[in-house]
Structure formats: structure tokens, C-alpha cells
Design a protein around this motif. Sequence first.
Motif, PDB file in Angstrom:
ATOM      1  N   ILE A 112      13.757  -6.751 -27.809  1.00 29.96           N
ATOM      2  CA  ILE A 112      13.929  -7.778 -26.782  1.00 29.96           C
ATOM      3  C   ILE A 112      15.404  -7.932 -26.408  1.00 29.96           C
ATOM      4  CG2 ILE A 112      13.745 -10.270 -26.360  1.00 29.96           C
ATOM      5  CD1 ILE A 112      11.073 -10.142 -27.942  1.00 29.96           C
ATOM      6  N   LEU A 113      16.297  -7.929 -27.407  1.00 30.63           N
ATOM      7  CA  LEU A 113      17.720  -8.081 -27.098  1.00 30.63           C
ATOM      8  C   LEU A 113      18.227  -6.936 -26.234  1.00 30.63           C
ATOM      9  CD1 LEU A 113      20.311  -9.696 -27.433  1.00 30.63           C
ATOM     10  CD2 LEU A 113      20.740  -8.429 -29.563  1.00 30.63           C
ATOM     11  N   ALA A 114      17.730  -5.725 -26.471  1.00 28.26           N
ATOM     12  CA  ALA A 114      18.159  -4.586 -25.642  1.00 28.26           C
ATOM     13  C   ALA A 114      17.899  -4.857 -24.173  1.00 28.26           C
ATOM     14  CB  ALA A 114      17.440  -3.311 -26.092  1.00 28.26           C
ATOM     15  N   ARG A 115      16.792  -5.517 -23.886  1.00 29.16           N
ATOM     16  CA  ARG A 115      16.439  -5.791 -22.490  1.00 29.16           C
ATOM     17  C   ARG A 115      17.142  -7.039 -21.962  1.00 29.16           C
ATOM     18  NH1 ARG A 115      13.617  -2.566 -25.324  1.00 29.16           N
ATOM     19  NH2 ARG A 115      12.429  -0.926 -24.292  1.00 29.16           N
ATOM     20  N   GLU A 116      17.437  -7.969 -22.838  1.00 29.29           N
ATOM     21  CA  GLU A 116      18.178  -9.158 -22.405  1.00 29.29           C
ATOM     22  C   GLU A 116      19.627  -8.844 -22.056  1.00 29.29           C
ATOM     23  OE1 GLU A 116      15.711 -12.664 -24.806  1.00 29.29           O
ATOM     24  OE2 GLU A 116      17.670 -12.010 -25.555  1.00 29.29           O
ATOM     25  N   LEU A 117      20.170  -7.765 -22.604  1.00 27.43           N
ATOM     26  CA  LEU A 117      21.566  -7.412 -22.345  1.00 27.43           C
ATOM     27  C   LEU A 117      21.713  -6.481 -21.142  1.00 27.43           C
ATOM     28  CD1 LEU A 117      23.020  -7.046 -25.961  1.00 27.43           C
ATOM     29  CD2 LEU A 117      23.101  -8.997 -24.410  1.00 27.43           C
ATOM     30  N   ARG A 118      20.736  -6.436 -20.297  1.00 26.70           N
ATOM     31  CA  ARG A 118      20.814  -5.669 -19.046  1.00 26.70           C
ATOM     32  C   ARG A 118      22.130  -5.981 -18.319  1.00 26.70           C
ATOM     33  NH1 ARG A 118      17.301  -3.578 -15.078  1.00 26.70           N
ATOM     34  NH2 ARG A 118      15.499  -4.033 -16.411  1.00 26.70           N
ATOM     35  N   GLY A 119      22.808  -4.927 -17.898  1.00 31.55           N
ATOM     36  CA  GLY A 119      24.037  -5.086 -17.138  1.00 31.55           C
ATOM     37  C   GLY A 119      25.294  -5.238 -17.968  1.00 31.55           C
ATOM     38  N   ARG A 120      25.160  -5.318 -19.313  1.00 32.96           N
ATOM     39  CA  ARG A 120      26.321  -5.516 -20.184  1.00 32.96           C
ATOM     40  C   ARG A 120      26.885  -4.212 -20.742  1.00 32.96           C
ATOM     41  NH1 ARG A 120      26.430 -10.181 -23.174  1.00 32.96           N
ATOM     42  NH2 ARG A 120      28.212  -9.188 -24.234  1.00 32.96           N
ATOM     43  N   ASP A 121      26.186  -3.092 -20.567  1.00 37.82           N
ATOM     44  CA  ASP A 121      26.588  -1.813 -21.140  1.00 37.82           C
ATOM     45  C   ASP A 121      26.708  -1.902 -22.663  1.00 37.82           C
ATOM     46  OD1 ASP A 121      27.284   0.877 -21.275  1.00 37.82           O
ATOM     47  OD2 ASP A 121      29.420   0.499 -20.916  1.00 37.82           O
ATOM     48  N   ILE A 122      25.709  -2.547 -23.265  1.00 33.30           N
ATOM     49  CA  ILE A 122      25.614  -2.643 -24.729  1.00 33.30           C
ATOM     50  C   ILE A 122      24.237  -2.137 -25.145  1.00 33.30           C
ATOM     51  CG2 ILE A 122      25.516  -4.211 -26.708  1.00 33.30           C
ATOM     52  CD1 ILE A 122      27.443  -6.061 -25.159  1.00 33.30           C
ATOM     53  N   THR A 123      24.202  -1.163 -26.030  1.00 35.35           N
ATOM     54  CA  THR A 123      22.929  -0.652 -26.525  1.00 35.35           C
ATOM     55  C   THR A 123      22.513  -1.431 -27.771  1.00 35.35           C
ATOM     56  OG1 THR A 123      23.983   1.040 -27.909  1.00 35.35           O
ATOM     57  CG2 THR A 123      23.402   1.656 -25.644  1.00 35.35           C
ATOM     58  N   VAL A 124      21.198  -1.536 -27.961  1.00 40.16           N
ATOM     59  CA  VAL A 124      20.647  -2.221 -29.134  1.00 40.16           C
ATOM     60  C   VAL A 124      19.509  -1.366 -29.679  1.00 40.16           C
ATOM     61  CG1 VAL A 124      19.803  -4.391 -30.079  1.00 40.16           C
ATOM     62  CG2 VAL A 124      21.103  -4.407 -27.946  1.00 40.16           C
ATOM     63  N   ASN A 125      19.652  -0.898 -30.896  1.00 41.36           N
ATOM     64  CA  ASN A 125      18.640  -0.064 -31.522  1.00 41.36           C
ATOM     65  C   ASN A 125      18.468  -0.461 -32.986  1.00 41.36           C
ATOM     66  OD1 ASN A 125      18.080   2.154 -29.402  1.00 41.36           O
ATOM     67  ND2 ASN A 125      20.324   2.147 -29.516  1.00 41.36           N
ATOM     68  N   ALA A 126      17.377  -0.008 -33.576  1.00 40.84           N
ATOM     69  CA  ALA A 126      17.138  -0.237 -35.007  1.00 40.84           C
ATOM     70  C   ALA A 126      16.931   1.102 -35.700  1.00 40.84           C
ATOM     71  CB  ALA A 126      15.923  -1.123 -35.231  1.00 40.84           C
ATOM     72  N   VAL A 127      17.571   1.257 -36.839  1.00 39.34           N
ATOM     73  CA  VAL A 127      17.384   2.412 -37.711  1.00 39.34           C
ATOM     74  C   VAL A 127      16.383   2.024 -38.791  1.00 39.34           C
ATOM     75  CG1 VAL A 127      18.499   3.953 -39.366  1.00 39.34           C
ATOM     76  CG2 VAL A 127      19.709   3.268 -37.280  1.00 39.34           C
ATOM     77  N   SER A 128      15.382   2.875 -39.001  1.00 30.85           N
ATOM     78  CA  SER A 128      14.347   2.602 -40.002  1.00 30.85           C
ATOM     79  C   SER A 128      14.354   3.704 -41.066  1.00 30.85           C
ATOM     80  CB  SER A 128      12.963   2.525 -39.333  1.00 30.85           C
ATOM     81  OG  SER A 128      12.865   1.365 -38.551  1.00 30.85           O
ATOM     82  N   PRO A 129      15.139   3.518 -42.115  1.00 32.46           N
ATOM     83  CA  PRO A 129      15.163   4.542 -43.163  1.00 32.46           C
ATOM     84  C   PRO A 129      13.850   4.588 -43.924  1.00 32.46           C
ATOM     85  CG  PRO A 129      17.079   3.084 -43.295  1.00 32.46           C
ATOM     86  CD  PRO A 129      16.082   2.439 -42.377  1.00 32.46           C
ATOM     87  N   GLY A 130      13.567   5.758 -44.461  1.00 34.37           N
ATOM     88  CA  GLY A 130      12.532   5.878 -45.476  1.00 34.37           C
ATOM     89  C   GLY A 130      13.155   5.661 -46.840  1.00 34.37           C
ATOM     90  N   PRO A 131      12.456   6.024 -47.922  1.00 35.22           N
ATOM     91  CA  PRO A 131      13.017   5.864 -49.263  1.00 35.22           C
ATOM     92  C   PRO A 131      14.363   6.581 -49.379  1.00 35.22           C
ATOM     93  CG  PRO A 131      10.679   6.341 -49.396  1.00 35.22           C
ATOM     94  CD  PRO A 131      11.069   6.529 -47.961  1.00 35.22           C
ATOM     95  N   THR A 132      15.379   5.823 -49.736  1.00 33.69           N
ATOM     96  CA  THR A 132      16.752   6.326 -49.749  1.00 33.69           C
ATOM     97  C   THR A 132      17.386   6.016 -51.096  1.00 33.69           C
ATOM     98  OG1 THR A 132      16.906   5.905 -47.377  1.00 33.69           O
ATOM     99  CG2 THR A 132      18.978   6.241 -48.548  1.00 33.69           C
ATOM    100  N   ALA A 133      18.117   6.961 -51.626  1.00 31.06           N
ATOM    101  CA  ALA A 133      18.682   6.853 -52.972  1.00 31.06           C
ATOM    102  C   ALA A 133      19.846   5.869 -52.998  1.00 31.06           C
ATOM    103  CB  ALA A 133      19.132   8.228 -53.457  1.00 31.06           C
ATOM    104  N   THR A 134      19.511   4.588 -53.089  1.00 26.54           N
ATOM    105  CA  THR A 134      20.495   3.518 -53.216  1.00 26.54           C
ATOM    106  C   THR A 134      20.118   2.655 -54.417  1.00 26.54           C
ATOM    107  OG1 THR A 134      19.262   1.931 -51.867  1.00 26.54           O
ATOM    108  CG2 THR A 134      20.748   3.438 -50.689  1.00 26.54           C
ATOM    109  N   PRO A 135      21.058   1.853 -54.928  1.00 26.45           N
ATOM    110  CA  PRO A 135      20.702   0.956 -56.038  1.00 26.45           C
ATOM    111  C   PRO A 135      19.544   0.035 -55.703  1.00 26.45           C
ATOM    112  CG  PRO A 135      23.084   1.114 -55.832  1.00 26.45           C
ATOM    113  CD  PRO A 135      22.508   1.863 -54.655  1.00 26.45           C
ATOM    114  N   LEU A 136      19.465  -0.426 -54.453  1.00 26.66           N
ATOM    115  CA  LEU A 136      18.374  -1.304 -54.047  1.00 26.66           C
ATOM    116  C   LEU A 136      17.025  -0.600 -54.181  1.00 26.66           C
ATOM    117  CD1 LEU A 136      17.767  -4.123 -52.798  1.00 26.66           C
ATOM    118  CD2 LEU A 136      17.858  -3.035 -50.558  1.00 26.66           C
ATOM    119  N   PHE A 137      16.977   0.687 -53.847  1.00 25.41           N
ATOM    120  CA  PHE A 137      15.728   1.437 -53.952  1.00 25.41           C
ATOM    121  C   PHE A 137      15.331   1.660 -55.412  1.00 25.41           C
ATOM    122  CE2 PHE A 137      13.727   5.547 -54.753  1.00 25.41           C
ATOM    123  CZ  PHE A 137      12.531   5.375 -54.087  1.00 25.41           C
TER     124      PHE A 137
END
Length: 245
Positions: A167-192
Motif C-alpha cells: 500500500i505504501l508503494a502506491r501511496e508514494l506515487r510521484g515521490r520517486d521512492i520505491t517500497v519493497n519487501a524482502v522475504s528470506p527463507g531459512p537463513t543461518a543467523t542466531p535468530l534462526f
Amino acid sequence: MTSSTDRVAIVTGGSGGIGRVSVERLARDGLAVVVHYAGNKDRADETVASVVDAGGRAIAVGGDVADEHRMGAVFDAAEQEFGGVDVLVHTAGIMPLSPIAQLDLDTFDRVQRTNVRGTFVVDQLAAKRMRAGGAIVNFSTSVTRLQIPGYGAYAASKGAVEALTLILARELRGRDITVNAVSPGPTATPLFFEGKTPEQIDGIAGANPMGRLGTPEDIAEMVSFLAGPARWVNGQVLYVNGGAA
């Protein structure tokens, strides 16, 4: 868009795991980086030192990601130290695991406060204060598609993050700002690794078509792309998971 040497990034949760590697990658790309941390100042200072020792520019600023005043101060620091904000990489989040039937409601509320309200707070600040040519990179999870038992509260929070992103990506129309989400899979971090047996970890790694867990460097590669050259990628959820279903 300003040149990479003039660009400034804020990385929430930038003191460890995917956040730290993303900080270091963006610094190599030429960006000045504000390393946000919630509680571990020493680790954030170590991250800053690693960037500075490599010839980059970085500072550390702490604060509760769901507190609009504390996060406003993070944006203030970026503007005062480096002149503005061009990139937000929002990796901060928590992931307590429990079957839905057994999950304590206070824990559920804490997950939503950090992961959903926290995303709303920093995205709202970025929407108000980011310069043209900017990029907002939120973090979701491939668990929204994998439906792994025990991840109910976490996956619910990240489903909300995806909705805010699109929704934010579309609300920022005309601002030249991109909005995306990265969705990792299982990743070797302490949290995982927390709370998993070696057998569980091996099973998860073996189930991936690539035969391994992801690495923070794999994820930082996508962060670098979205923060820099990916100007025609906007309003997307990008699954970075080695082909997990």
C-alpha cells in the motif's frame, strides 16, 4: 537519484545477523549508514568499527523500533551527521515460536508491537522524510507461504508487513521512492538457530532445492539491489529463499 557516495541508509536491527551484513554491504556500495540497534550497543559499535576500518562511514543510534519518538531521533541523527535519508532497510524484528493454541497473548502482542507497529513507525517516518530517489526495504518472511507450524504469530505479523509495503508503494506515487519487501527463507543467523536441534537444522537445509540454508550475504545481495539499481522494482514482495516452495 544522488550518487552512491552521497546516499545515506538507515538499517534497523543493523547490529547483527542479516542487519549487520546488510550494513557492511551498503557501506561497500558507498553509502553512509546509520546502524540502529535496540539493546546491544556494543555489537552496534563493533559493526560501525568494521565499516569505518574498511574506509566507510557509519554511526550507531539506539532506540525501540516501535517508539516513534526514539525512531524519529534515528532519522534526526542521519540528517545531522550525513545530510539526509535515502534508504531505509528495516530488518528489526522478533520471532518467538509457539503453536497458536499454546501461545501466551502477551507474547503475541509483543510480536505485533515490534514487527507490525515497528514497521509502521519507521515506514511512516521514511515516507515523510526520505529524499527523492529513495528506497524503503522492509523485511517479511517466506514462512507466509510455507505455513510452518509454530510460526503463527510471526507469520501473521509479517503478513501485515507485506500489506503495509504494497500500500505504501502506491501511496508514494510521484515521490520517486520505491517500497519493497524482502522475504528470506531459512537463513543461518542466531535468530534462526535459536531453539532448534542439529537434526531440525539439517532437515530444513536438506529440504531446500539448493541443499543448504541461506546466508546473510545472500539476503544482503537483494538489499543492495533494491537500495541501488532496482528503480523499476516497486511494490513487490521478493522471495529470497533458494527455491523453497
